[in-house]
Motif scaffolding. Structure first.
Motif, PDB file in Angstrom:
ATOM      1  N   ASP A 133     -62.290   4.256  70.441  1.00  0.00           N
ATOM      2  CA  ASP A 133     -61.039   4.995  70.580  1.00  0.00           C
ATOM      3  C   ASP A 133     -61.033   5.763  71.902  1.00  0.00           C
ATOM      4  O   ASP A 133     -62.054   6.350  72.293  1.00  0.00           O
ATOM      5  CB  ASP A 133     -60.875   5.974  69.410  1.00  0.00           C
ATOM      6  CG  ASP A 133     -59.562   6.718  69.469  1.00  0.00           C
ATOM      7  OD1 ASP A 133     -58.531   6.143  69.082  1.00  0.00           O
ATOM      8  OD2 ASP A 133     -59.570   7.883  69.918  1.00  0.00           O
ATOM      9  N   ALA A 134     -59.889   5.786  72.566  1.00  0.00           N
ATOM     10  CA  ALA A 134     -59.809   6.437  73.880  1.00  0.00           C
ATOM     11  C   ALA A 134     -60.156   7.923  73.798  1.00  0.00           C
ATOM     12  O   ALA A 134     -60.713   8.491  74.745  1.00  0.00           O
ATOM     13  CB  ALA A 134     -58.406   6.251  74.463  1.00  0.00           C
ATOM     14  N   GLN A 135     -59.848   8.564  72.674  1.00  0.00           N
ATOM     15  CA  GLN A 135     -60.135   9.992  72.507  1.00  0.00           C
ATOM     16  C   GLN A 135     -61.354  10.236  71.620  1.00  0.00           C
ATOM     17  O   GLN A 135     -61.631  11.374  71.243  1.00  0.00           O
ATOM     18  CB  GLN A 135     -58.910  10.682  71.904  1.00  0.00           C
ATOM     19  CG  GLN A 135     -57.676  10.636  72.812  1.00  0.00           C
ATOM     20  CD  GLN A 135     -56.485  11.334  72.203  1.00  0.00           C
ATOM     21  OE1 GLN A 135     -56.302  11.347  70.983  1.00  0.00           O
ATOM     22  NE2 GLN A 135     -55.669  11.940  73.053  1.00  0.00           N
ATOM     23  N   HIS A 136     -62.060   9.160  71.292  1.00  0.00           N
ATOM     24  CA  HIS A 136     -63.261   9.237  70.450  1.00  0.00           C
ATOM     25  C   HIS A 136     -62.988   9.931  69.124  1.00  0.00           C
ATOM     26  O   HIS A 136     -63.786  10.742  68.646  1.00  0.00           O
ATOM     27  CB  HIS A 136     -64.405   9.943  71.192  1.00  0.00           C
ATOM     28  CG  HIS A 136     -64.821   9.246  72.456  1.00  0.00           C
ATOM     29  ND1 HIS A 136     -65.297   7.962  72.472  1.00  0.00           N
ATOM     30  CD2 HIS A 136     -64.798   9.658  73.750  1.00  0.00           C
ATOM     31  CE1 HIS A 136     -65.572   7.608  73.716  1.00  0.00           C
ATOM     32  NE2 HIS A 136     -65.267   8.609  74.507  1.00  0.00           N
ATOM     33  N   ARG A 137     -61.872   9.589  68.519  1.00  0.00           N
ATOM     34  CA  ARG A 137     -61.509  10.153  67.220  1.00  0.00           C
ATOM     35  C   ARG A 137     -61.810   9.152  66.111  1.00  0.00           C
ATOM     36  O   ARG A 137     -61.682   7.937  66.295  1.00  0.00           O
ATOM     37  CB  ARG A 137     -60.021  10.526  67.192  1.00  0.00           C
ATOM     38  CG  ARG A 137     -59.652  11.625  68.177  1.00  0.00           C
ATOM     39  CD  ARG A 137     -58.179  12.003  68.046  1.00  0.00           C
ATOM     40  NE  ARG A 137     -57.917  12.626  66.750  1.00  0.00           N
ATOM     41  CZ  ARG A 137     -58.054  13.925  66.513  1.00  0.00           C
ATOM     42  NH1 ARG A 137     -58.454  14.748  67.478  1.00  0.00           N
ATOM     43  NH2 ARG A 137     -57.795  14.434  65.322  1.00  0.00           N
ATOM     44  N   GLN A 169     -62.067  17.203  63.447  1.00  0.00           N
ATOM     45  CA  GLN A 169     -60.985  16.627  64.243  1.00  0.00           C
ATOM     46  C   GLN A 169     -59.646  16.723  63.521  1.00  0.00           C
ATOM     47  O   GLN A 169     -58.597  16.858  64.156  1.00  0.00           O
ATOM     48  CB  GLN A 169     -61.301  15.163  64.578  1.00  0.00           C
ATOM     49  CG  GLN A 169     -62.425  14.964  65.572  1.00  0.00           C
ATOM     50  CD  GLN A 169     -62.756  13.507  65.808  1.00  0.00           C
ATOM     51  OE1 GLN A 169     -62.306  12.615  65.074  1.00  0.00           O
ATOM     52  NE2 GLN A 169     -63.542  13.232  66.846  1.00  0.00           N
TER      53      GLN A 169
END
Length: 335
Positions: A133-137, A169
């Motif tokens: 994931d681009a936001q590491h979520r 998160q």
């Protein structure tokens, strides 16, 4: 398939047949040429169907010299047999080490589809989704995986840690703090000292008071004694020398291949009794003192590395419930 090799082989067949069939070519050129053509095409087709094309590919025959080679070999093996959850997990780990996070996510998804109850695969698959994931979520599917893993093994530190991160998160601070708190008494002191501020940050965000470090049990109390010896017949093997490496390994039953604890000995030290402890763990988040059971075995490594190589000899794994009441006995012998 190496087309160049097939062409060269076909040419050699033509040359040999031409020499053998020279009298026919001289007398009946058309018949001779037809036989030559059939022989060349037939040789190529026969090799294509019955030969071993993989033997022409050095990347498959040789030991991998790079991560790219290892990935290529795993991809090739799984293309032939897709029903190998351990293979998909190993490929996923290789992709991750190579920075190919989306491929790692997809490979772990295949591993969990084949082994849906494997806690290690579920945890790694959830982590891989966050890394891709681009936001590491952690997405809902990753969170569901972590919840399943934690339900199946409440002592799994990685699953519990990642689940706490996912809850933070989502702004579920009280749940995150509750998820992390049991780890304070399980992980090593240094890790617990780093984790406590995170727990308290989550508690404060949830309007709860900070807590102090809980009492910790001694990690050495759950050390595991393993006695290893070698069969005299195997000790006389010409490949065996005093410096041949012997690894004593403890790993999770039915879990990831990475050891929970490992110790290297020289053959000259056998027979020997080793005490595996948290200090022998190659992973900071997976310690011997935090698991309920392990599989223990010894490996005679002719290549000197911890990973199993061609010709290496292993004892049968012994499952041990921790804390063990007595030493585990292992004997290396011919297979």
């Amino acid at each position: 398939m190496n087309i160049q090799f097939i062409v060269i082989a076909a040419v050699l067949v033509v040359v040999v047949l031409a020499l053998v069939l020279y009298p026919v070519l001289k007398a009946q050129a058309k018949v001779g040429l037809a036989v030559l053509a059939i022989g060349a095409v037939g040789a190529g087709a026969l090799y294509w169907q019955l030969g071993t094309p993989e033997a022409l590919d050095a990347r498959l025959v040789n030991q991998p010299r790079s991560m790219k080679d290892a990935i290529y070999q795993l991809e090739t093996a799984l293309a032939k047999d897709e029903k190998q959850p351990e293979g998909w997990a190993l490929l996923a780990q290789s992709y991750r080490q190579d920075g190919q996070f989306e491929k790692s996510r997809d490979a772990f998804a295949k591993a969990t589809a084949l082994a849906p109850d494997n806690v290690a695969f579920l945890t790694d698959a959830a982590e891989s989704r966050a890394m891709a994931d681009a936001q590491h979520r952690f997405d809902p599917q990753a969170i569901e995986m972590l919840q399943r893993a934690s339900t199946k093994d409440a002592n799994n530190e990685r699953a519990r840690w990642f689940l706490g991160v996912a809850l933070r998160q989502q702004g579920k601070n009280a749940e995150a703090a509750e998820t992390w708190t049991p780890l304070l008494a399980r992980v090593e002191s240094a890790a617990a000292e780093a984790l406590l501020p995170q727990v308290n940050l989550a508690r404060v965000a949830a309007g709860l008071p900070e807590i102090q470090m809980p009492a910790r049990a001694s990690s050495e109390a759950r050390g595991l004694d393993v006695h290893v010896k070698i069969d005299p017949a195997l000790a006389k093997d010409s490949r065996v020398t005093a410096d041949t490496a012997v690894y004593v390994i403890a790993r999770l039953p039915d879990g990831q291949p990475m050891p929970i604890a490992a110790r290297k000995l020289a053959l000259s030290e056998l027979p020997a009794t080793v005490n595996l402890t948290d200090a022998d763990s190659p992973m900071p988040t997976a310690k011997l003192s935090t698991v309920k059971s392990v599989e223990v075995f010894a490996r005679l490594s002719f290549g000197g590395t911890a990973n199993r190589g061609e010709g290496d000899i292993e004892t049968a794994p012994v499952r041990v419930v921790l804390p063990a009441k007595s030493a585990v006995s292992l004997e290396l012998k011919r297979e």
